[in-house]
Design a protein around this motif. Structure first.
Motif, mmCIF file in Angstrom:
data_model
loop_
_atom_site.group_PDB
_atom_site.id
_atom_site.type_symbol
_atom_site.label_atom_id
_atom_site.label_comp_id
_atom_site.label_asym_id
_atom_site.label_seq_id
_atom_site.Cartn_x
_atom_site.Cartn_y
_atom_site.Cartn_z
ATOM 1 N N ALA A 170 -0.399 -7.513 -40.023
ATOM 2 C CA ALA A 170 0.943 -7.188 -39.539
ATOM 3 C C ALA A 170 0.828 -6.041 -38.550
ATOM 4 C CB ALA A 170 1.863 -6.809 -40.696
ATOM 5 N N VAL A 171 1.723 -6.026 -37.571
ATOM 6 C CA VAL A 171 1.739 -4.979 -36.555
ATOM 7 C C VAL A 171 3.171 -4.505 -36.346
ATOM 8 C CG1 VAL A 171 1.259 -4.380 -34.152
ATOM 9 C CG2 VAL A 171 -0.263 -5.957 -35.359
ATOM 10 N N ALA A 172 3.347 -3.194 -36.342
ATOM 11 C CA ALA A 172 4.631 -2.583 -35.968
ATOM 12 C C ALA A 172 4.383 -1.787 -34.697
ATOM 13 C CB ALA A 172 5.136 -1.679 -37.080
ATOM 14 N N THR A 173 5.272 -1.896 -33.739
ATOM 15 C CA THR A 173 5.075 -1.196 -32.466
ATOM 16 C C THR A 173 6.234 -0.254 -32.171
ATOM 17 O OG1 THR A 173 4.709 -1.472 -30.088
ATOM 18 C CG2 THR A 173 6.132 -3.094 -31.166
ATOM 19 N N SER A 174 5.902 0.863 -31.544
ATOM 20 C CA SER A 174 6.929 1.801 -31.090
ATOM 21 C C SER A 174 7.081 1.727 -29.577
ATOM 22 C CB SER A 174 6.566 3.234 -31.520
ATOM 23 O OG SER A 174 5.311 3.626 -30.990
ATOM 24 N N MET A 175 6.634 0.635 -28.979
ATOM 25 C CA MET A 175 6.619 0.499 -27.528
ATOM 26 C C MET A 175 7.992 0.728 -26.906
ATOM 27 S SD MET A 175 5.116 -2.702 -25.343
ATOM 28 C CE MET A 175 3.578 -2.625 -26.252
ATOM 29 N N ALA A 176 9.031 0.196 -27.544
ATOM 30 C CA ALA A 176 10.377 0.330 -26.982
ATOM 31 C C ALA A 176 10.802 1.790 -26.881
ATOM 32 C CB ALA A 176 11.369 -0.451 -27.834
ATOM 33 N N GLU A 177 10.297 2.629 -27.793
ATOM 34 C CA GLU A 177 10.661 4.047 -27.782
ATOM 35 C C GLU A 177 9.989 4.799 -26.634
ATOM 36 O OE1 GLU A 177 10.624 5.943 -31.730
ATOM 37 O OE2 GLU A 177 10.149 3.949 -32.522
ATOM 38 N N GLY B 5 8.001 5.579 -19.368
ATOM 39 C CA GLY B 5 6.988 4.945 -18.541
ATOM 40 C C GLY B 5 5.586 5.063 -19.083
ATOM 41 N N GLY B 6 5.448 5.441 -20.330
ATOM 42 C CA GLY B 6 4.131 5.588 -20.960
ATOM 43 C C GLY B 6 4.287 6.113 -22.361
ATOM 44 N N VAL B 7 3.193 6.184 -23.096
ATOM 45 C CA VAL B 7 3.236 6.575 -24.504
ATOM 46 C C VAL B 7 3.365 8.091 -24.643
ATOM 47 C CG1 VAL B 7 1.997 6.545 -26.699
ATOM 48 C CG2 VAL B 7 1.892 4.564 -25.170
ATOM 49 N N VAL B 8 4.313 8.525 -25.465
ATOM 50 C CA VAL B 8 4.498 9.940 -25.796
ATOM 51 C C VAL B 8 3.841 10.174 -27.156
ATOM 52 C CG1 VAL B 8 6.147 11.799 -26.183
ATOM 53 C CG2 VAL B 8 6.668 9.984 -24.528
ATOM 54 N N PRO B 9 2.780 10.969 -27.233
ATOM 55 C CA PRO B 9 2.005 11.082 -28.471
ATOM 56 C C PRO B 9 2.816 11.434 -29.714
ATOM 57 C CG PRO B 9 0.779 12.059 -26.664
ATOM 58 C CD PRO B 9 2.142 11.716 -26.120
ATOM 59 N N GLU B 10 3.721 12.390 -29.613
ATOM 60 C CA GLU B 10 4.456 12.799 -30.817
ATOM 61 C C GLU B 10 5.430 11.722 -31.284
ATOM 62 O OE1 GLU B 10 3.602 15.281 -32.635
ATOM 63 O OE2 GLU B 10 2.089 15.762 -31.149
ATOM 64 N N ILE B 11 6.005 10.994 -30.345
ATOM 65 C CA ILE B 11 6.867 9.874 -30.733
ATOM 66 C C ILE B 11 6.039 8.810 -31.440
ATOM 67 C CG2 ILE B 11 8.257 7.961 -29.834
ATOM 68 C CD1 ILE B 11 9.292 9.820 -27.683
ATOM 69 N N ALA B 12 4.849 8.544 -30.908
ATOM 70 C CA ALA B 12 3.970 7.548 -31.528
ATOM 71 C C ALA B 12 3.581 7.971 -32.938
ATOM 72 C CB ALA B 12 2.723 7.360 -30.675
ATOM 73 N N ALA B 13 3.229 9.249 -33.113
ATOM 74 C CA ALA B 13 2.809 9.732 -34.434
ATOM 75 C C ALA B 13 3.933 9.605 -35.456
ATOM 76 C CB ALA B 13 2.340 11.178 -34.329
ATOM 77 N N ARG B 14 5.150 9.980 -35.058
ATOM 78 C CA ARG B 14 6.272 9.865 -36.001
ATOM 79 C C ARG B 14 6.544 8.403 -36.345
ATOM 80 N NH1 ARG B 14 8.440 14.117 -32.808
ATOM 81 N NH2 ARG B 14 9.694 12.662 -31.576
ATOM 82 N N GLY C 261 -8.531 7.958 -29.314
ATOM 83 C CA GLY C 261 -7.102 7.695 -29.315
ATOM 84 C C GLY C 261 -6.314 8.993 -29.274
ATOM 85 N N LEU C 262 -5.022 8.878 -29.497
ATOM 86 C CA LEU C 262 -4.154 10.052 -29.542
ATOM 87 C C LEU C 262 -4.383 10.791 -30.850
ATOM 88 C CD1 LEU C 262 -0.858 8.312 -28.319
ATOM 89 C CD2 LEU C 262 -2.557 9.537 -26.934
ATOM 90 N N ALA C 263 -4.661 12.088 -30.756
ATOM 91 C CA ALA C 263 -5.058 12.853 -31.944
ATOM 92 C C ALA C 263 -4.026 12.765 -33.062
ATOM 93 C CB ALA C 263 -5.312 14.310 -31.562
ATOM 94 N N THR C 264 -2.756 13.014 -32.756
ATOM 95 C CA THR C 264 -1.736 13.020 -33.806
ATOM 96 C C THR C 264 -1.535 11.627 -34.393
ATOM 97 O OG1 THR C 264 -0.060 12.834 -32.058
ATOM 98 C CG2 THR C 264 -0.495 15.034 -32.933
ATOM 99 N N ALA C 265 -1.688 10.606 -33.578
ATOM 100 C CA ALA C 265 -1.546 9.236 -34.076
ATOM 101 C C ALA C 265 -2.716 8.868 -34.986
ATOM 102 C CB ALA C 265 -1.446 8.271 -32.898
ATOM 103 N N LEU C 266 -3.926 9.228 -34.571
ATOM 104 C CA LEU C 266 -5.100 8.957 -35.404
ATOM 105 C C LEU C 266 -5.001 9.639 -36.762
ATOM 106 C CD1 LEU C 266 -7.893 9.433 -32.707
ATOM 107 C CD2 LEU C 266 -7.367 7.288 -33.868
ATOM 108 N N PRO D 65 5.429 -2.171 -20.840
ATOM 109 C CA PRO D 65 4.084 -1.977 -20.319
ATOM 110 C C PRO D 65 3.819 -2.815 -19.078
ATOM 111 C CG PRO D 65 4.016 -3.420 -22.226
ATOM 112 C CD PRO D 65 5.436 -2.937 -22.111
ATOM 113 N N GLY D 66 3.022 -2.264 -18.181
ATOM 114 C CA GLY D 66 2.846 -2.879 -16.875
ATOM 115 C C GLY D 66 2.014 -4.137 -16.855
ATOM 116 N N GLY D 67 1.001 -4.240 -17.731
ATOM 117 C CA GLY D 67 0.124 -5.403 -17.712
ATOM 118 C C GLY D 67 0.857 -6.723 -17.880
#
Length: 379
Positions: free
Chosen positions: A31-38, A43-52, A86-91, A183-185
């Motif tokens: 299973a995968v949950a994504t915070s991409m919409a946040e 225009g890119g990943v914000v580390p603290e938002i990703a960690a939360r 990876g992102l330190a807080t996310a890891l 995401p751009g890809g």
């Protein structure tokens, strides 16, 4: 034969919370949950938002993966987790969760290199990797050509890496210039369907006779695409986004596949494995298939659902390490956000600079790999 333990894999290096369950090379559920919409509005990943987001998602995602496999927590026999890069807080979120599960269930814990997870993802679809094989990793932050033998035991040989912008990073940045969403890809891929790949003569970086044959550079392509967009808008007309996207995608796919097939030929390797998020790109897949067919090379590419970040690929590495008899990680295993890819196993341990024993210990980023003895190898 007795089945191996079920491995729970946890991936939290960026904006996906991935959980997978693997046993004996077979994917049982994930299973995968994504915070991409946040992150999209930035225009890119914000580390603290990703960690939360990982904190909120980890427990329900584990539950969803177990439900998809028809398993319970007590069925888990080992835990594997991304410890870098990876992102330190996310890891940190993923590692903390993995330690909690390993302690509560009294099972071994394995630290895994994120990029080795992408390599192992292909085994869940196509079985064990040939020894040797050439692997092309293409993702948002990494573009590398590797020579891989035994993924669980042997060092991973780098034939070439990106010198600046990775392929996925180029897609993301140019998509923003073109006015396409994050995401751009995927946005570039969709827009390119209606465009002419020959409409714009974008450059192919590091393809000259004196250039490193296996290194990558997409910074010049990114700049050329941005300048083309500026000139097109300055002329007063609408930007031909479809043509620009198609030409950009063709330039990236051309360089990636040209170098990958050349590496296979030069090293007399008959199998090319293409993995990572950009491996889901339709033109990269089709051009790789065309060129491998001409060169007599077997092409292996995971399905798109296993190309992007997921927990199944981390569980796959944990399963390989466990069956190879590699020693598990200590419970004080830490993270290494910038870990180089040397081995699939990644067991860094934070060492205080003030410790009197610090100078006597191996560097936390480069622990010596455990190779099993003859008994563990089944000899």
């Amino acid at each position: 034969m007795t089945a191996s333990p079920i491995v729970l894999g946890i991936e939290s290096s960026c904006d996906e919370t991935g959980v997978g369950l693997v046993r004996d090379g077979r994917l049982l559920g994930h299973a995968v949950a994504t915070s991409m919409a946040e992150h999209a509005r930035f225009g890119g990943v914000v580390p603290e938002i990703a960690a939360r987001a990982h904190v909120h998602a980890i427990t329900p995602t584990v539950r969803a993966a177990l439900d998809s496999a028809g398993l319970r927590r007590r069925d888990i026999g080992a835990v594997a987790v991304t410890t870098g890069p990876g992102l330190a807080t996310a890891l940190q979120v993923g590692v903390a969760a993995a330690k909690g599960f390993a302690l509560a269930l009294d099972v071994p814990l394995y630290g895994v290199h994120h990029l080795a997870g992408h390599v192992a993802a292909d085994t869940l679809e196509h079985g064990p990797l040939p020894d040797p094989c050439v692997v092309l990793i293409v993702s948002g932050g990494h573009t590398s050509l590797l020579l891989v033998r035994d993924l669980a035991r042997d060092p991973i040989v780098h034939l070439g890496d990106t010198l600046d912008d990775a392929a996925g990073e180029c897609f993301d940045k140019v998509a923003r210039v073109f006015g396409l969403p994050y995401p751009g890809g995927p946005a570039i891929d969709r827009a390119a369907r209606d465009g002419d790949p020959r409409a714009v003569a974008f450059p192919r970086g590091l393809t000259g006779p004196r250039d490193d044959p296996y290194a990558f550079s997409f910074s010049g392509l990114k700049s050329a695409a941005a300048r083309w967009a500026e000139r097109s808008r300055a002329d007063g007309g609408a930007l031909p986004v479809a043509d620009g996207a198609a030409a950009l995608q063709e330039a990236v796919a051309d360089v990636l596949t040209r170098k990958a097939v050349a590496a296979c030929t030069a090293h007399d390797v008959r199998t090319l494995v293409v993995v990572g998020g950009v491996a889901a790109n339709s033109r990269v897949r089709s051009l790789a298939a065309e060129r491998c067919s001409v060169a007599g090379i077997t092409l292996r590419v995971p399905p798109p659902r296993l190309c992007t970040d997921n927990g199944a690929m981390i569980a796959a590495v944990g399963d390989l390490l466990l069956r190879a008899g590699v020693a598990p990680a200590p419970l004080d295993v830490s993270i290494d956000p910038s870990a180089p890819l040397e081995y699939a196993r990644l067991h860094p341990v934070a060492i205080s600079a003030e410790s009197p024993d610090a100078a006597l210990l191996p560097h936390p980023r480069h622990p010596a790999p455990d190779r099993p003895g003859p008994a563990a190898q089944g000899a």
